[in-house]
Design a protein around this motif. Structure first.
Motif, mmCIF file in Angstrom:
data_model
loop_
_atom_site.group_PDB
_atom_site.id
_atom_site.type_symbol
_atom_site.label_atom_id
_atom_site.label_comp_id
_atom_site.label_asym_id
_atom_site.label_seq_id
_atom_site.Cartn_x
_atom_site.Cartn_y
_atom_site.Cartn_z
ATOM 1 N N PHE A 40 0.788 -1.128 -0.082
ATOM 2 C CA PHE A 40 -0.023 0.068 -0.014
ATOM 3 C C PHE A 40 0.983 1.223 -0.047
ATOM 4 C CE2 PHE A 40 -3.597 -2.750 1.080
ATOM 5 C CZ PHE A 40 -4.589 -2.289 0.107
ATOM 6 N N GLY A 41 2.045 1.125 0.642
ATOM 7 C CA GLY A 41 2.954 2.449 0.542
ATOM 8 C C GLY A 41 3.450 2.484 -0.800
ATOM 9 N N ASN A 46 3.195 5.667 -5.762
ATOM 10 C CA ASN A 46 3.387 5.619 -7.304
ATOM 11 C C ASN A 46 2.020 6.043 -7.979
ATOM 12 O OD1 ASN A 46 5.739 4.622 -7.257
ATOM 13 N ND2 ASN A 46 4.987 2.485 -7.506
ATOM 14 N N LEU A 47 0.824 5.856 -7.115
ATOM 15 C CA LEU A 47 -0.390 6.124 -7.989
ATOM 16 C C LEU A 47 -1.179 7.411 -7.560
ATOM 17 C CD1 LEU A 47 -1.977 2.597 -8.259
ATOM 18 C CD2 LEU A 47 -0.597 4.010 -9.851
ATOM 19 N N TRP A 48 -0.801 8.035 -6.199
ATOM 20 C CA TRP A 48 -1.610 9.211 -5.570
ATOM 21 C C TRP A 48 -0.790 10.254 -5.252
ATOM 22 C CZ3 TRP A 48 -3.775 4.610 -2.848
ATOM 23 C CH2 TRP A 48 -4.876 4.135 -3.280
ATOM 24 N N VAL A 49 0.336 10.249 -5.082
ATOM 25 C CA VAL A 49 1.256 11.339 -5.007
ATOM 26 C C VAL A 49 1.505 12.097 -5.907
ATOM 27 C CG1 VAL A 49 3.488 12.028 -3.767
ATOM 28 C CG2 VAL A 49 2.221 10.310 -2.501
ATOM 29 N N GLY A 50 1.677 13.419 -6.082
ATOM 30 C CA GLY A 50 2.212 14.090 -7.310
ATOM 31 C C GLY A 50 1.004 14.047 -8.333
ATOM 32 N N ASP A 51 1.668 13.604 -9.508
ATOM 33 C CA ASP A 51 0.541 13.608 -10.874
ATOM 34 C C ASP A 51 0.117 12.175 -10.950
ATOM 35 O OD1 ASP A 51 0.929 16.265 -11.306
ATOM 36 O OD2 ASP A 51 2.701 15.706 -12.658
ATOM 37 N N ALA A 59 12.063 8.486 -15.980
ATOM 38 C CA ALA A 59 12.707 9.538 -14.818
ATOM 39 C C ALA A 59 12.097 9.335 -13.760
ATOM 40 C CB ALA A 59 12.422 10.879 -15.291
ATOM 41 N N PHE A 60 10.884 8.945 -13.301
ATOM 42 C CA PHE A 60 10.242 8.608 -12.164
ATOM 43 C C PHE A 60 10.864 7.399 -11.373
ATOM 44 C CE2 PHE A 60 7.144 6.543 -9.473
ATOM 45 C CZ PHE A 60 6.880 7.286 -8.462
ATOM 46 N N VAL A 61 11.170 6.552 -12.416
ATOM 47 C CA VAL A 61 11.808 5.249 -11.721
ATOM 48 C C VAL A 61 13.247 5.336 -11.599
ATOM 49 C CG1 VAL A 61 12.469 2.758 -12.321
ATOM 50 C CG2 VAL A 61 10.136 3.731 -13.029
#
Length: 148
Positions: A40-41, A46-51, A59-61
């Motif tokens: 869940f962390g 990956n899915l809710w924080v930021g965009d 770049a994210f990875v």
């Protein structure tokens, strides 16, 4: 005359040594709780924080795997999930593979697959380099010094 054992006599005598089934059972419970937190962390970041999901790209990875905290997080997630799954599969093999040879072959194949995946996954986590030296500038990410 037939002798009936006392009601509290164990049907199977306990062998000496480590009770691997007990420790496997305990591992499944402990790793399951920890995996829920880790998964869940992982999903939250990956899915809710930021965009959200739109932000997940190379770049994210690359940024995530350059942070030691996320390396440890992803390593724990990888190791616990693979060992948890392999232990569950081992239980299924014990339940359904009744022939000793088949049981042994399946458990060795399971062990081999688990070890290979853990080694490869750990290598990816710790050797990932988003900006490899000497790479073609048109192929590397825009945040790499070579691309500028």
């Amino acid at each position: 005359m037939t002798t009936i054992q006392a009601p509290r006599t164990p049907a199977v005598t306990r062998r000496r040594g480590v009770n691997w089934e007990k420790w496997g059972w305990i591992y499944m419970r402990a790793s399951g709780v920890l995996l829920v937190v880790l998964i869940f962390g992982h999903l939250f970041v990956n899915l809710w924080v930021g965009d959200g999901i739109k932000a997940i790209d190379f770049a994210f990875v690359g940024g995530k795997l350059s942070d030691p905290f996320w390396k440890v997080w992803d390593t724990l997630l990888l190791w616990l999930a693979l060992i948890h799954g392999a232990n569950g599969m081992r239980t299924l093999v014990n339940d359904y593979a009744t022939k000793r040879l088949t049981n042994g072959i399946l458990k060795w194949a399971l062990l081999l697959a688990t070890v290979i995946l853990i080694v490869l996954g750990t290598l990816v986590i710790y050797t990932f380099d988003p900006c490899p030296a000497g790479a073609d500038p048109s192929l590397v990410a825009s945040f790499c010094p070579v691309a500028n």
